[in-house]
Design a protein around this motif. Sequence first.
Motif, PDB file in Angstrom:
ATOM      1  N   TYR A   1       4.855   5.694   4.629  1.00  0.00           N
ATOM      2  CA  TYR A   1       4.194   4.513   4.071  1.00  0.00           C
ATOM      3  C   TYR A   1       2.836   4.908   3.502  1.00  0.00           C
ATOM      4  O   TYR A   1       2.162   5.805   4.029  1.00  0.00           O
TER       5      TYR A   1
ATOM      6  N   ALA B   1      -0.965   0.513  -0.564  1.00  0.00           N
ATOM      7  CA  ALA B   1      -0.735   0.196  -1.976  1.00  0.00           C
ATOM      8  C   ALA B   1      -2.066   0.075  -2.710  1.00  0.00           C
ATOM      9  O   ALA B   1      -2.952  -0.666  -2.275  1.00  0.00           O
TER      10      ALA B   1
ATOM     11  N   HIS C   1      -1.356  -4.378   2.015  1.00  0.00           N
ATOM     12  CA  HIS C   1       0.045  -3.990   1.913  1.00  0.00           C
ATOM     13  C   HIS C   1       0.191  -2.471   1.982  1.00  0.00           C
ATOM     14  O   HIS C   1      -0.465  -1.735   1.230  1.00  0.00           O
TER      15      HIS C   1
ATOM     16  N   VAL D   1       3.149   0.349   1.721  1.00  0.00           N
ATOM     17  CA  VAL D   1       4.505   0.360   1.163  1.00  0.00           C
ATOM     18  C   VAL D   1       5.197   1.713   1.325  1.00  0.00           C
ATOM     19  O   VAL D   1       4.547   2.745   1.487  1.00  0.00           O
TER      20      VAL D   1
ATOM     21  N   LEU E   1      11.154   1.417  -2.299  1.00  0.00           N
ATOM     22  CA  LEU E   1      10.926   0.627  -3.511  1.00  0.00           C
ATOM     23  C   LEU E   1      11.645   1.248  -4.711  1.00  0.00           C
ATOM     24  O   LEU E   1      11.899   0.560  -5.697  1.00  0.00           O
TER      25      LEU E   1
ATOM     26  N   THR F   1      10.335  -2.473   3.296  1.00  0.00           N
ATOM     27  CA  THR F   1       9.669  -1.754   2.211  1.00  0.00           C
ATOM     28  C   THR F   1       8.163  -1.902   2.292  1.00  0.00           C
ATOM     29  O   THR F   1       7.426  -1.072   1.773  1.00  0.00           O
ATOM     30  N   VAL F   2       7.702  -2.958   2.973  1.00  0.00           N
ATOM     31  CA  VAL F   2       6.258  -3.228   3.053  1.00  0.00           C
ATOM     32  C   VAL F   2       5.880  -3.628   4.476  1.00  0.00           C
ATOM     33  O   VAL F   2       6.584  -4.414   5.121  1.00  0.00           O
TER      34      VAL F   2
END
Length: 225
Positions: free
Chosen positions: A76, A79, A102, A104, A109, A131-132
């Motif tokens: 992760y 973002a 966020h 991500v 994605l 995904t987040v």
Amino acid sequence: MPLGGKSGRLCLFPQPCFKELPVIIRLSLPVLAAAVLLCGSATSSAQASDMAKDLAGIRQATQRFRDINVALSEGYVIAPPGHCVDAQAEGEPRQLGAMGVHVVRPDLLGITAMSPRVNGVGINTDFTRPTVLVYEPASNGRYELVAVENLIFAEAWHAAGNPKRPEFHGNEYYKVIDNPLTPVDEAHGFEPHYELHIWLYRENPAGMFMPFNVRVKCLGEHDEH
């Protein structure tokens, strides 16, 4: 002869008509109605139970990410530009609250472009590997996990043969598109997409699947107001 006999009443059954049906049948109608209600109630209870089971599984699969360093070590990334998103930044009334920062997973994605807007082919709907991840920034520099989210690019979703928007136990994802006529970026730099938050780690008075949460704060955001 008119349907229903000499009286001319429309009746598709041999005499007598429905209102003259035997007493045993008429007495059975309330029982039938009650059975239908009970059946519907049982179905609703089963659906609620299924969702509760899935939410428990999602919590079990994601609770390790309460430590943001674990999330960063598993692919992760924060973002860009890394700011805390609140309702006002999205062109919504500020009393709706905030989302947060966020974090991500680019691979989930399926990012294919970063400019002019972030685009991709990701259509992941599995919340056990979201995904987040959404975090609330604290004044001491720490991050507290408040929600998990799936973001699905609209074009890729429909190209995969899905005519309707994605959903989770009947809760439809929100479709997010930037409005070029407004000064804010409603889609936070992304191409049109679907997104759904699950506020597993911070109770949301507005509902578990709402975009914003009044109990999430973005420290220092919009202080001029």
